[in-house]
Design an enzyme around this catalytic site. Structure first.
Site, PDB file in Angstrom:
ATOM      1  CG  ASP A   8     -13.639   5.067  -1.943  1.00 52.04           C
ATOM      2  OD1 ASP A   8     -12.968   4.848  -2.977  1.00 52.04           O
ATOM      3  OD2 ASP A   8     -13.485   6.086  -1.238  1.00 52.04           O
ATOM      4  CB  CYS A  66     -10.265   4.673  -0.766  1.00 46.64           C
ATOM      5  SG  CYS A  66      -8.880   5.355   0.161  1.00 46.64           S
ATOM      6  CB  THR A  68      -5.383   8.811  -1.161  1.00 51.65           C
ATOM      7  OG1 THR A  68      -6.180   8.534   0.000  1.00 51.65           O
ATOM      8  CG2 THR A  68      -5.752  10.169  -1.734  1.00 51.65           C
ATOM      9  CG  HIS A  99      11.190  -6.105   6.973  1.00 55.13           C
ATOM     10  ND1 HIS A  99      12.059  -5.042   7.008  1.00 55.13           N
ATOM     11  CD2 HIS A  99      11.885  -7.140   6.428  1.00 55.13           C
ATOM     12  CE1 HIS A  99      13.237  -5.411   6.518  1.00 55.13           C
ATOM     13  NE2 HIS A  99      13.147  -6.680   6.140  1.00 55.13           N
ATOM     14  CG  HIS A 134      11.627  -8.823  10.252  1.00 54.69           C
ATOM     15  ND1 HIS A 134      11.998  -7.500  10.282  1.00 54.69           N
ATOM     16  CD2 HIS A 134      12.564  -9.475   9.508  1.00 54.69           C
ATOM     17  CE1 HIS A 134      13.098  -7.341   9.572  1.00 54.69           C
ATOM     18  NE2 HIS A 134      13.460  -8.523   9.094  1.00 54.69           N
TER      19      HIS A 134
END
Ligand code: RB5
Length: 147
Positions: A8, A66, A68, A99, A134
């Site tokens: 964004d 974005c 954050t 993992h 995993h």
């Protein structure tokens, strides 16, 4: 490896920096789905564009950005078939591959410097899924799509 990337308006500069890092890798093909300017866009729309390429097989992996990394990673993880890892450090990036077999990487343009982001991208691209125990856990994550 084909990678689709999108951000964004909160991470346009980081997107360009990540593309420069991706250009270091032979055989990595990058598709940029935008956004390309400072005009505000909605990060879920970008997540959909990137993840559509991953789930269709048009891309092997996706990178979503974005401000954050939080909103766009939340949006990406709503899409069936996506395992998006928000990584703002190198260790998490390695573990998200080893993992969790993350097929989409999220980062925050207002959180990370370009140097750290580059290290995260390099680690994420070069770390293989470990499989074994995993794989069982990843399969359980994917089964949650039916809940
Ligand atoms: C946009 O202002 C901002 O909310 C977005 O980039 C992101 O940080 C959301 O999680």
């Amino acid at each position: 490896m084909k990678i689709t990337i999108g951000s964004d308006h909160g991470a346009v500069d980081l997107k360009e920096a990540v593309k420069r890092v991706l250009a270091e890798f032979d055989g990595v093909e990058v598709k940029d789905v935008g956004t390309f300017g400072t005009e505000a866009v909605d990060y879920p729309d970008i997540a959909v564009k990137v993840c559509a390429d991953v789930t269709s097989g048009a891309a092997d992996r996706g990178i979503v950005l974005c401000g954050t990394g939080i909103g766009i990673s939340m949006a990406a993880n709503k899409i069936h078939g996506i395992r998006c890892a928000l990584c703002n450090d190198v260790y998490s990036a390695q573990m998200s591959r080893e993992h969790n077999d993350a097929n989409v990487l999220a980062m925050g343009g207002r959180v990370l410097g370009f140097g750290v982001a580059g290290k995260i991208v390099r680690a994420w691209l070069t770390t293989e899924f470990a499989g074994g125990r995993h794989e069982r856990r990843v399969n359980k994550i994917m089964a949650l799509e039916n809940h």
